[in-house]
Structures are given as C-alpha cells and as structure tokens.
Write a protein that holds these residues in place. Structure first.
Motif, PDB file in Angstrom:
ATOM      1  N   LEU A   3      16.222   0.693  -8.577  1.00 51.92           N
ATOM      2  CA  LEU A   3      14.931   0.702  -7.617  1.00 51.92           C
ATOM      3  C   LEU A   3      15.050  -0.276  -6.627  1.00 51.92           C
ATOM      4  O   LEU A   3      15.138  -1.765  -6.862  1.00 51.92           O
ATOM      5  N   ASP A   4      15.340   0.037  -5.430  1.00 55.17           N
ATOM      6  CA  ASP A   4      15.723  -1.014  -4.184  1.00 55.17           C
ATOM      7  C   ASP A   4      14.570  -0.768  -3.360  1.00 55.17           C
ATOM      8  O   ASP A   4      14.400   0.116  -2.630  1.00 55.17           O
ATOM      9  N   GLY A   5      13.809  -2.158  -2.962  1.00 56.98           N
ATOM     10  CA  GLY A   5      13.002  -1.946  -1.753  1.00 56.98           C
ATOM     11  C   GLY A   5      11.694  -1.730  -2.599  1.00 56.98           C
ATOM     12  O   GLY A   5      10.924  -1.003  -2.091  1.00 56.98           O
ATOM     13  N   ALA A   6      11.112  -2.556  -3.531  1.00 53.13           N
ATOM     14  CA  ALA A   6      10.162  -2.166  -4.363  1.00 53.13           C
ATOM     15  C   ALA A   6       8.791  -2.330  -4.051  1.00 53.13           C
ATOM     16  O   ALA A   6       8.303  -3.131  -3.090  1.00 53.13           O
ATOM     17  N   VAL A   7       7.889  -1.254  -4.196  1.00 55.54           N
ATOM     18  CA  VAL A   7       6.580  -0.923  -4.115  1.00 55.54           C
ATOM     19  C   VAL A   7       5.815  -1.617  -5.458  1.00 55.54           C
ATOM     20  O   VAL A   7       6.342  -1.136  -6.591  1.00 55.54           O
ATOM     21  N   ASP A   8       5.008  -2.484  -5.217  1.00 49.58           N
ATOM     22  CA  ASP A   8       4.373  -3.083  -6.595  1.00 49.58           C
ATOM     23  C   ASP A   8       3.687  -2.370  -6.938  1.00 49.58           C
ATOM     24  O   ASP A   8       2.432  -1.954  -6.366  1.00 49.58           O
ATOM     25  N   PRO A   9       3.467  -1.705  -8.105  1.00 44.77           N
ATOM     26  CA  PRO A   9       2.687  -0.626  -8.722  1.00 44.77           C
ATOM     27  C   PRO A   9       1.289  -1.248  -9.234  1.00 44.77           C
ATOM     28  O   PRO A   9       0.493  -0.398  -9.079  1.00 44.77           O
ATOM     29  N   ASN A  10       1.297  -2.382  -9.334  1.00 43.66           N
ATOM     30  CA  ASN A  10      -0.008  -2.990  -9.774  1.00 43.66           C
ATOM     31  C   ASN A  10      -0.734  -3.402  -8.532  1.00 43.66           C
ATOM     32  O   ASN A  10      -2.057  -4.170  -8.593  1.00 43.66           O
ATOM     33  N   LYS A  11      -0.270  -3.638  -7.237  1.00 43.70           N
ATOM     34  CA  LYS A  11      -0.872  -4.191  -6.142  1.00 43.70           C
ATOM     35  C   LYS A  11      -1.939  -3.297  -5.638  1.00 43.70           C
ATOM     36  O   LYS A  11      -1.651  -2.342  -5.128  1.00 43.70           O
ATOM     37  N   ASP A  12      -3.169  -3.968  -5.322  1.00 43.35           N
ATOM     38  CA  ASP A  12      -4.154  -3.289  -4.459  1.00 43.35           C
ATOM     39  C   ASP A  12      -3.680  -2.968  -3.181  1.00 43.35           C
ATOM     40  O   ASP A  12      -2.909  -3.453  -2.587  1.00 43.35           O
TER      41      ASP A  12
END
Length: 518
Positions: free
Chosen positions: A255-264
């Motif tokens: 997984l490259d260039g992550a989107v934080d799944p827990n961020k509002d």
C-alpha cells in the motif's frame, strides 16, 4: 516503452505456456472462500479478448494496444444485498506471468483516485517491471462505475466541464455567490442520478464497500485462493478495506501513498492542504536555484504566486480554441505539477508564461490533471471521484462548518488563498441523493498477514504521517521514501522496488526503519 499496435489474430500465453487465440473462454474458479448465494459469480467463466476496444480515450489507447495483454468483463451484482437482482460488469486486464514455471498467481493493481481507471496502469507497470511480471499475472481493473466498466458514472458532458472550469464565480463568498454555487452543486448531484444507468441504485452501491466485494469475486474467478495486491493513494483505502472484509483471503499487499482510514475527512482535507504547501515550498527552494525563477525569495513566494494567479479570476487568459485559463485552471495545473519533481520545470515555465500573459503550459497541466483529451472529451475520473467520495465519507452539511474547513485549508496552504473570505457553500455531497456507506475507523484485521506500507516524506496528496498511521493500524511494516512526490513503488527507484518485489514474491519485509532515497 509500449509495444506496437495489436495485430489481427494475436495470441496470448496462458496456463502451461499454451497459446490461445483471442477471444477464448476460461473457467478458473471458484477458488478460496465463496460467500453464500454468490457461487455463480465466483465460478463464472471469463471471455478474454483483445484490449483495444476497452480503451476509453487517448490516455489509455497505447497501453491497451499492447499484444501482451488481454481483457474481459466480470459480472457482479449491482447490489450485494440482492445478488439475484441487476448485474453490472467490471473491466479487467491481464498480462500473464513471463515465467510460468515460477508463477505465484495474480497481482491486482489499483492506481487510486478514487475513480482512476486501472487497466492501463497494470499494463504499463507490467511492461516496465520485468522481475515482478515474470512471477505474477499483472491484473488491472476499472472499479464499478469507472472507465471500461459498465455502466459508468456520467454527470456532465465535456462542454459542460469546460464551461465550469472557465467560471470562477465559486470564489464569490457573498450570499448571492453562495446561493449560485449551491444551486450548481444541487444540479450536479441531480445530473449524476439522472444520467447514470440505474440512477440512485448505482450511486448507492458505488463505494469502497462494494469495490472490495467485486475484487473478491475477481480473485476467485481468476483462480486465486488468496489476494496479492498493490494499491496506490486511494487504492490503499481499497486495500485496507479488503483486508478488513476478507481477512482470510489476503496473501500479500503493498500500500503506497496511504489514506489514513481513521482520519476524519475534514482533517484529511486540511492535512492535504499542508502537504501541498510543503511541496510548494520545496518547489520554491528548487526554483530559486534556477535561472529565471518567478519568485524573488522564499519568504515572498506565496505572495509572488498569488500576484500571478489571482488576476485570472477577473481577467482569464485566452489560450486558443476559445478556452480561457481561469484561476481554477491555473491552480489545478500548479497542484498537478506538485505531485512530482519531474513536473517542476513545467511549473516554472507556466508561471513565467503568466508574466507574459500566456497560459498554455498551466492549461496543459490542468488538462493532464483532469484527464481532458485533445478532442475535448474527459475520462470518467472526475465524476467518479465525486460520486465515490460522496458515499465513502460523512458529509459536511453545516454552512458554518464548511466555512471553518475552507478557512483552515487556506491557513494550511496559504499559496492557494484566493484572497476572498471563506465560502459557506456546501458541495455536491451535501445534496447527494443517496446516503453514505462508509465511516472513518481503524480497520479490524486480525489474522491478516503482515502488509507493507510505503510512505513518502514529502508526499503532497497523502502526507507521510498517514502512512505511519496505516502501517500501525494494519500491524504492518513501514518503508519510508525521502522525496517530494506522490507514490513511488514500481516507478524506477531500485531501493523501493527491490523491497516491494522481495516482499510480494517471498514475504520478506524490509527491516524496521528502512529508508530509501532518490
């Protein structure tokens, strides 16, 4: 480098080094776990054919003309809660492993967006990464509603998008300006529902929740018991959601260039603004060492940039063919260039052109970002981006909250401050005809094997800390790349590519704290 155009009667190697003339049918599933009531989808026969007809525009016509690739469409339920109801089709591309005796399985690839088509990405990456392409079938797919998948999300025509790009009235934060902007956003949401086949049913079942279920059907139909996956940018959200939904069906993920799944989502937007400001500052530092830099100093760069682009809101520049370079296009072109240091030369040229009352280069960069072809047509990406985001994330419907977000974004990315008060205009998602189906949360991934997360220190679109957070949430390993760009894996950096390839082929993770450089 892409290969020549497809010749009539081309063949493609599959299975035990056999050559089969396209088209041909193949039944490889079901493999692995099969959810109840979905057996016919998991066991479906796929018809493989030449990919040229799957191209949706000039952006993907060359990669899909490669005779080494083959394509098909996968049938999946429109609504997984009603598998006996309407079906839709997912566009799929495959380039078979170069060494059948060493083949591990399929490697599914998603380039992100959300809304970016995946067929040409897989074709290009396979052609450029021989070591990995020898061991895996590279598989790209266009997520539901995107590209060659059927139906596609359709909200505006090319002419309508051109007109919207030329109109900077959304900068008007007055009550009349807000009312006008919100009416346009209402109309856009209504158009998406009216112009997309299956209407609200399609929009309601478009998000990441449904994409990962399509991926699991594809995994099985290809004959793979476990999933191997590479996801870039938003594709990391697809990966983490798949791992949570099908934890027993994961073999390996990069997984490259992550989107934080827990961020509002609001905090994510503000963090992205900060990331683009940092990338802009890096560009300024580079520019000041070049000849003919449009900035006088690092401390004045924000003001220097604003002095160049703000006048476009009132006096756009004609670039020919009746197209004006607007403030929106100039800033969009700037953002496109900040995704990679390889585009900084173009950005410097474009800003110097503004000083001469010319806008060709910035318009070219904006067209690249928005995927506009030379004939004035657009890919599905922008419409799909909005539609997916509207169902993936909670909406901001309070005008006061909207103003707060806009104010915080301008503070985080002051070079993009348009000089107007923060608008209270709600976006299209506030008027979307179906509810959202996702919420920020830490994924529950008990039993999932270690996942490799790659994060770039100067990534403007998905800030570095998001990768740190995702690796921790997934109990995975973090590989750090020290540069200013968005994503890096399989793009020619030996340190990163070797680490990712070793992990995908034999499960070897890089040592804790590993850092790579350009």
């Amino acid at each position: 480098m892409m290969l020549a155009l497809v010749a009539s009667g081309c063949t493609s190697r599959v299975g035990e080094d056999a050559e089969r003339e396209l088209p041909y049918e193949q039944s490889a599933g079901p493999a692995g776990e099969v959810p109840p009531e979905l057996e016919e989808f998991y066991a479906q026969t796929l018809t493989w054919e030449k990919c040229a007809d799957y191209a949706t525009g000039e952006f993907d016509s060359q990669p899909l003309a490669d005779p080494a690739v083959e394509c098909t469409r996968l049938s999946v339920p429109l609504d997984y809660a009603d598998p006996s109801g309407e079906t839709i089709r997912i566009g799929v591309l495959r380039r078979s492993a170069g060494d059948e005796s060493e083949r591990i399985g399929s490697l599914m690839v998603n380039p992100g967006g959300p809304g970016v088509a995946g067929l040409s990405t897989a074709a290009s990456l396979a052609a450029e990464n021989e070591d990995l392409a020898d061991r895996f079938d590279f598989v790209g797919f266009d997520p539901r509603g995107v590209g060659s998948s059927e139906p596609t999300i359709s909200c505006v025509t090319g002419e309508e998008r051109d007109a919207d790009r030329a109109d900077d009235s959304e900068l008007d934060a007055s009550p009349a300006g807000v009312a006008r902007a919100e009416q346009e956003n209402r109309d856009y949401a209504a158009n998406c529902e009216q112009r997309t086949e299956f209407g609200s049913d399609m929009l309601a079942n478009l998000g990441t929740r449904d994409v990962v279920k399509d991926m699991d059907v594809l995994r099985s139909a290809l004959g793979d018991e476990k999933l191997n996956y590479v996801g870039f940018s938003y594709g990391t959200r697809i990966g983490s959601t798949y791992a949570e939904t099908f934890p027993d069906s994961v073999r390996a993920m990069v997984l490259d260039g992550a989107v934080d799944p827990n961020k509002d989502p609001v905090e994510e937007v503000v963090a992205q603004g900060k990331g683009f400001q940092e990338a802009f500052d890096d560009f300024v530092t580079w520019c000041l060492d070049q000849q003919d830099c449009p900035f006088t100093s690092a401390s004045s760069a924000n003001a220097d940039y604003q002095s160049l682009v703000r006048p476009l809101a009132e006096s756009p520049i004609d670039v020919g063919d009746g197209r004006p370079l607007s403030y929106e296009d100039a800033t969009t072109g700037t953002v496109q260039a900040l995704y990679s240091e390889q585009l900084w030369d173009h950005l410097q040229t474009g800003l110097n052109e503004l000083r001469q009352h010319r806008g060709d280069t910035l318009m070219m960069l904006a067209d690249l970002y928005l995927e506009r072809s030379t004939d004035g047509e657009y890919t599905t990406t922008q419409d799909a981006f909005v539609a997916i985001r509207c169902v993936d994330d909670p909406r901001v419907t309070d005008p006061a909250k909207v103003a707060e977000v806009n104010e915080r974004y301008k503070a985080a990315a002051p070079f993009l401050d348009d000089g107007n008060p923060p608008s209270t205009a709600r976006d299209s998602c506030a008027f979307w005809p179906v509810p959202n189906t996702g919420q920020p949360h830490l994924p529950q991934v008990e039993g999932v094997p270690p996942i490799l997360v790659i994060s770039t220190t100067g990534d403007p679109a998905t800030p570095y800390q998001a990768g740190v957070s995702l690796a921790k949430a997934l109990n995975g390993a973090l590989l750090t790349f020290e540069a200013t760009q968005h994503t890096v894996f399989l793009q020619g950096n030996p340190c990163v590519d070797e680490a990712g390839t070793d992990y995908l082929t034999d499960g070897t993770l890089p040592s804790e704290g590993t850092r790579c450089q350009p």
